[in-house]
Write a protein that holds these residues in place. Sequence first.
Motif, PDB file in Angstrom:
ATOM      1  N   LEU A  99      68.174  44.697  54.076  1.00 33.01           N
ATOM      2  CA  LEU A  99      69.038  45.875  54.133  1.00 33.01           C
ATOM      3  C   LEU A  99      69.552  46.242  52.750  1.00 33.01           C
ATOM      4  CD1 LEU A  99      70.709  48.055  55.536  1.00 33.01           C
ATOM      5  CD2 LEU A  99      72.429  46.293  56.046  1.00 33.01           C
ATOM      6  N   GLY A 100      69.955  45.237  51.976  1.00 36.03           N
ATOM      7  CA  GLY A 100      70.431  45.506  50.613  1.00 36.03           C
ATOM      8  C   GLY A 100      69.367  46.173  49.771  1.00 36.03           C
ATOM      9  N   GLY A 101      68.120  45.729  49.885  1.00 40.65           N
ATOM     10  CA  GLY A 101      67.032  46.336  49.122  1.00 40.65           C
ATOM     11  C   GLY A 101      66.776  47.772  49.530  1.00 40.65           C
ATOM     12  N   ILE A 102      66.784  48.037  50.834  1.00 39.66           N
ATOM     13  CA  ILE A 102      66.596  49.410  51.311  1.00 39.66           C
ATOM     14  C   ILE A 102      67.710  50.302  50.788  1.00 39.66           C
ATOM     15  CG2 ILE A 102      66.587  50.885  53.360  1.00 39.66           C
ATOM     16  CD1 ILE A 102      65.344  48.505  54.894  1.00 39.66           C
ATOM     17  N   LEU A 103      68.941  49.852  50.904  1.00 38.98           N
ATOM     18  CA  LEU A 103      70.089  50.639  50.466  1.00 38.98           C
ATOM     19  C   LEU A 103      70.050  50.892  48.965  1.00 38.98           C
ATOM     20  CD1 LEU A 103      72.782  52.022  50.824  1.00 38.98           C
ATOM     21  CD2 LEU A 103      73.859  49.763  50.983  1.00 38.98           C
ATOM     22  N   GLY A 104      69.757  49.860  48.180  1.00 44.21           N
ATOM     23  CA  GLY A 104      69.662  50.052  46.739  1.00 44.21           C
ATOM     24  C   GLY A 104      68.603  51.075  46.373  1.00 44.21           C
ATOM     25  N   ALA A 105      67.460  51.021  47.052  1.00 45.39           N
ATOM     26  CA  ALA A 105      66.381  51.971  46.780  1.00 45.39           C
ATOM     27  C   ALA A 105      66.806  53.401  47.097  1.00 45.39           C
ATOM     28  CB  ALA A 105      65.144  51.602  47.594  1.00 45.39           C
ATOM     29  N   ALA A 121      79.854  48.086  34.350  1.00 46.01           N
ATOM     30  CA  ALA A 121      80.403  49.069  33.412  1.00 46.01           C
ATOM     31  C   ALA A 121      79.534  50.312  33.279  1.00 46.01           C
ATOM     32  CB  ALA A 121      80.585  48.423  32.035  1.00 46.01           C
ATOM     33  N   GLU A 122      78.316  50.299  33.830  1.00 45.54           N
ATOM     34  CA  GLU A 122      77.400  51.424  33.642  1.00 45.54           C
ATOM     35  C   GLU A 122      77.784  52.652  34.449  1.00 45.54           C
ATOM     36  OE1 GLU A 122      73.317  50.400  34.071  1.00 45.54           O
ATOM     37  OE2 GLU A 122      73.429  48.727  32.659  1.00 45.54           O
ATOM     38  N   GLY A 123      78.545  52.469  35.505  1.00 42.70           N
ATOM     39  CA  GLY A 123      79.013  53.613  36.274  1.00 42.70           C
ATOM     40  C   GLY A 123      78.001  54.235  37.206  1.00 42.70           C
ATOM     41  N   VAL A 124      76.900  53.537  37.501  1.00 44.69           N
ATOM     42  CA  VAL A 124      75.900  54.073  38.433  1.00 44.69           C
ATOM     43  C   VAL A 124      76.201  53.536  39.833  1.00 44.69           C
ATOM     44  CG1 VAL A 124      74.155  54.237  36.624  1.00 44.69           C
ATOM     45  CG2 VAL A 124      74.273  52.170  38.045  1.00 44.69           C
ATOM     46  N   PRO A 125      75.672  54.170  40.881  1.00 46.74           N
ATOM     47  CA  PRO A 125      75.899  53.673  42.244  1.00 46.74           C
ATOM     48  C   PRO A 125      75.448  52.228  42.384  1.00 46.74           C
ATOM     49  CG  PRO A 125      74.890  55.847  42.289  1.00 46.74           C
ATOM     50  CD  PRO A 125      74.855  55.399  40.858  1.00 46.74           C
ATOM     51  N   GLY A 134      68.068  48.605  39.474  1.00 47.40           N
ATOM     52  CA  GLY A 134      68.303  47.325  38.835  1.00 47.40           C
ATOM     53  C   GLY A 134      68.746  46.305  39.878  1.00 47.40           C
ATOM     54  N   VAL A 135      68.226  45.086  39.780  1.00 47.68           N
ATOM     55  CA  VAL A 135      68.513  44.055  40.782  1.00 47.68           C
ATOM     56  C   VAL A 135      68.941  42.766  40.096  1.00 47.68           C
ATOM     57  CG1 VAL A 135      67.594  42.697  42.701  1.00 47.68           C
ATOM     58  CG2 VAL A 135      66.858  45.060  42.389  1.00 47.68           C
ATOM     59  N   ILE A 136      70.115  42.278  40.485  1.00 47.41           N
ATOM     60  CA  ILE A 136      70.584  40.955  40.060  1.00 47.41           C
ATOM     61  C   ILE A 136      70.967  40.224  41.341  1.00 47.41           C
ATOM     62  CG2 ILE A 136      72.185  39.623  38.654  1.00 47.41           C
ATOM     63  CD1 ILE A 136      72.648  42.080  36.940  1.00 47.41           C
ATOM     64  N   GLY A 151      66.968  47.607  31.061  1.00 49.13           N
ATOM     65  CA  GLY A 151      66.729  48.983  30.653  1.00 49.13           C
ATOM     66  C   GLY A 151      67.535  49.902  31.533  1.00 49.13           C
ATOM     67  N   ARG A 152      67.333  51.188  31.365  1.00 46.14           N
ATOM     68  CA  ARG A 152      68.102  52.151  32.127  1.00 46.14           C
ATOM     69  C   ARG A 152      67.765  52.080  33.613  1.00 46.14           C
ATOM     70  NH1 ARG A 152      67.953  58.766  31.493  1.00 46.14           N
ATOM     71  NH2 ARG A 152      69.621  59.200  33.005  1.00 46.14           N
ATOM     72  N   VAL A 153      68.800  52.137  34.442  1.00 45.74           N
ATOM     73  CA  VAL A 153      68.620  52.179  35.893  1.00 45.74           C
ATOM     74  C   VAL A 153      69.495  53.299  36.458  1.00 45.74           C
ATOM     75  CG1 VAL A 153      68.151  49.699  35.988  1.00 45.74           C
ATOM     76  CG2 VAL A 153      70.470  50.529  36.415  1.00 45.74           C
ATOM     77  N   GLN A 154      69.167  53.727  37.667  1.00 44.70           N
ATOM     78  CA  GLN A 154      69.966  54.746  38.355  1.00 44.70           C
ATOM     79  C   GLN A 154      70.849  54.156  39.456  1.00 44.70           C
ATOM     80  OE1 GLN A 154      66.473  55.804  37.667  1.00 44.70           O
ATOM     81  NE2 GLN A 154      67.462  56.616  35.846  1.00 44.70           N
ATOM     82  N   ALA A 155      70.648  52.888  39.783  1.00 43.42           N
ATOM     83  CA  ALA A 155      71.482  52.210  40.776  1.00 43.42           C
ATOM     84  C   ALA A 155      71.305  50.708  40.599  1.00 43.42           C
ATOM     85  CB  ALA A 155      71.101  52.629  42.197  1.00 43.42           C
ATOM     86  N   TRP A 156      72.263  49.954  41.136  1.00 48.89           N
ATOM     87  CA  TRP A 156      72.208  48.488  41.073  1.00 48.89           C
ATOM     88  C   TRP A 156      72.300  47.891  42.472  1.00 48.89           C
ATOM     89  CZ3 TRP A 156      70.869  45.357  37.244  1.00 48.89           C
ATOM     90  CH2 TRP A 156      71.022  45.773  35.911  1.00 48.89           C
ATOM     91  N   LEU A 157      71.595  46.784  42.679  1.00 50.69           N
ATOM     92  CA  LEU A 157      71.766  45.910  43.838  1.00 50.69           C
ATOM     93  C   LEU A 157      72.150  44.542  43.295  1.00 50.69           C
ATOM     94  CD1 LEU A 157      71.484  44.872  46.761  1.00 50.69           C
ATOM     95  CD2 LEU A 157      69.012  44.655  46.345  1.00 50.69           C
TER      96      LEU A 157
END
Length: 297
Positions: free
Chosen positions: A231-237, A115-119, A35-37, A86-92
């Motif tokens: 870098l942020g995009g690579i790390l989020g991925a 609040a989702e608690g994902v990385p 997920g990206v905001i 929708g559901r995501v496994q990580a956020w950037l």
Amino acid sequence: MDTAAEWLEWDERRAREWLAVPRDGDDKYSRGVLGVITGSHDYPGAAVLGVEAAMRAGVGMVRYTGPSAVRHLVMARRPEVVGVGGRVQAWLIGSGMTTARRTLILGGELDQAMAEGVPTVLDAGALDLVHEARGAVVLTPHYRELATLLMETARRAGHGAVKVSAEHGGPPHVDQIAAQPALWAGRAAQQLGATVLLKGAVTYIAHPDGARFTVSGAPSWLATAGTGDVLGGILGALLATRHRTIAQDPDAVAPIAATAALLHALAARRASQGGPITALDVAEAVPATVAALLSGK
């Protein structure tokens, strides 16, 4: 603590172990959804660059739910991006944003994501949300952003409660962080309870429980606008693709962050070949860099 001897230089052999390779039975969801905001009216390109890098770093899907005006630019560049929640496994979150310009609507979306608690990767205008996040967090500041964050943390807590800066009588200035980046990256990680990836000619990755890594060797041409967003995009991925590992071992975010920083540096070297580069050049070099890392060449 945080002396030079306690920092491990992250290398290609170690990084290779943290790259997720799709299996025959995988689909876009099992490979990881990020997920990206990111982005804003003033800095829309940050979102485009971060999403571009994430898609090229091996994530299964990107959901972009940032500002609607920016969303059109993101999807014009990457039509495979999903523009609904929708559901995501990580956020950037936060690249190309400023704390002063966050709207109430955007603030609500950020609160929900926290609040989702994902990385979660928190960059630029979202660094202050470290106190709100429920999952594992990686902060990606440069020197000035870290100084500002520690100043704000000190203001909230009161100077007497700021353990990170006890020797200096207050939060560090930018020049203090620049003079001793290893020291301040380690102290900030302990105080903030988050992995800190302090960007610079040498990148310092510090986990609050003690892991300390450095990444060096990036070409000096990498010091150009937008490369931090890449870098942020690579790390989020990488966080999204390794979400199962992190669920079992939250401390895994530190070596994953170090792997992202090394991949970023190697992609910059590949794109540069000794000459000038742009942020988009670095993002476009990521797939070939991943392939080279996996093959050991």
